[in-house]
Design a protein around this motif. Structure first.
Motif: not given
Length: 352
Positions: A120, A162, A190, A314, A317-318, A320, A322
């Motif tokens: 990530e 986001q 979320s 990151l 969780g703001t 995320r 893909q």
């Protein structure tokens, strides 16, 4: 130690080669030696290297890295050995990010949060920087505005959506395929939340859905405050790869009074009538080139602050991302060739 490099050829042909590379024995006062754990594979912009007089016979591939600090120079103050870090190697870097060990200045790195995976970290660092540059630095977004993100399902588009939603901005986005549209419609702020991140997804793959009409309908005819594009059609007749990009006249029509268009199109040409439209709307245009952060050290502190904030978002969780599954090192060359030809989006190589 081998790294991946690319060699520009005739007629735009690019060849990727695995090249033996030596790690410097002695490191500079402010340099850091990093054991690379993951590396993002993004397209190489040869025109930018040419413009900045950085042309090389072999251009290193993979500049977005995450890894562990092995050694620090005598004047390094930001890091200690065993620190987990993430960053972007500068354009003039000699080593490929796919090397097992790289040496770079401490000013190109920030701490990686413990909860964030190697995969990530490398995946988000560059696109997160681009999203911040587009929305904060260039567009200066504010609560209550409306932003249109073109190709919202791409790695850059997802983070832009986001970040805009996090700051209370109404978000519209385009989808280039039915799969992209389904993905965007199911995008949530979320886990467990039913609310969608997007006010509307516009399927530009569907000839029945018109971008201009959809945006004006969603904004009551007022237009959008911010446009973030991922390519623009300059002429009516364009190559197949540009067919799904909006025409520049469509984007000018969509801009609201005082609106701001942030473009990734390096060769955007505005004719006098186009400029007159911007004048009448008191609107503005900016070019998104996130490489300026590393090619000019004028705002080094702000640059590092952005990288750190990207990692913080990151971690919480703001952000995320893909992305497709990571690729092993032995598939990096094939994956990079596909990325360069735009047959696939960004890939991440992870070293186990």
């Amino acid at each position: 130690m081998k790294g991946l490099y690319c060699k520009p050829g005739d007629q735009g042909v690019v060849k990727f080669v695995s090249q033996e590379t030596n790690v410097p024995t002695n490191i500079g006062n402010h340099q850091v030696k990093v054991q690379v754990k993951s590396c993002a594979l993004s397209p190489v912009d040869f025109k930018l290297y040419e413009d900045l007089k950085l042309e090389k016979e072999l251009v290193p591939v993979g500049r977005e890295i995450a890894g562990v600090v092995l050694q620090v120079g005598p004047k390094v103050t930001f890091f200690q050995p065993d620190d987990e870090v993430v960053g972007i190697l500068p354009l003039e870097a000699e080593q490929s990010g796919l090397c097992s060990v790289v040496v770079t200045d401490e000013y190109n790195l920030v701490q990686k949060p413990e909860k964030v995976s190697w995969f990530e970290a490398a995946a988000v660092i560059k696109d997160g920087l681009r999203a911040y540059t587009a929305l904060h630095t260039l567009a200066r977004m504010a609560v209550g505005q409306t932003v249109l993100v073109l190709d919202g399902a791409g790695p850059f588009g997802v983070l832009t959506i986001q970040l805009a939603h996090y700051h209370g901005v109404k978000v519209l986005a385009t989808a280039l395929s039915p799969e992209d549209q389904k993905f965007l419609e199911e995008l949530r702020p979320s886990v467990g939340v039913q609310e969608s991140l997007l006010a509307r997804v516009i399927g530009v793959w569907d000839s029945k859905e018109d971008l201009v009409d959809s945006c004006l309908e969603e904004t009551g005819g007022l237009g959008v405050d911010i446009i973030i594009d991922s390519g623009v059609r300059l002429y009516d007749e364009e190559p197949e790869t540009q067919r799904q990009c909006p025409h520049k006249h469509d984007l000018l029509t969509l801009l609201s009074v005082g609106g701001h268009w942030v473009t990734t199109e390096q060769h955007l040409q505005l004719d006098p009538p186009d400029s007159h439209i911007l004048f009448l709307k008191a609107a503005s245009l900016s070019f998104l080139n996130d490489e300026v952060w590393t090619t000019s050290r004028a705002k080094q502190g702000r640059y590092l602050h952005i990288l750190k904030d990207v990692m913080d978002k990151l971690c919480t969780g703001t952000f995320r991302p893909q992305l497709e599954d990571p690729v092993p090192l032995y598939e990096a060359t094939v994956s990079m060739e596909m990325v360069q030809r735009k047959q696939t989006r960004k890939r991440i190589a992870v070293k186990l």
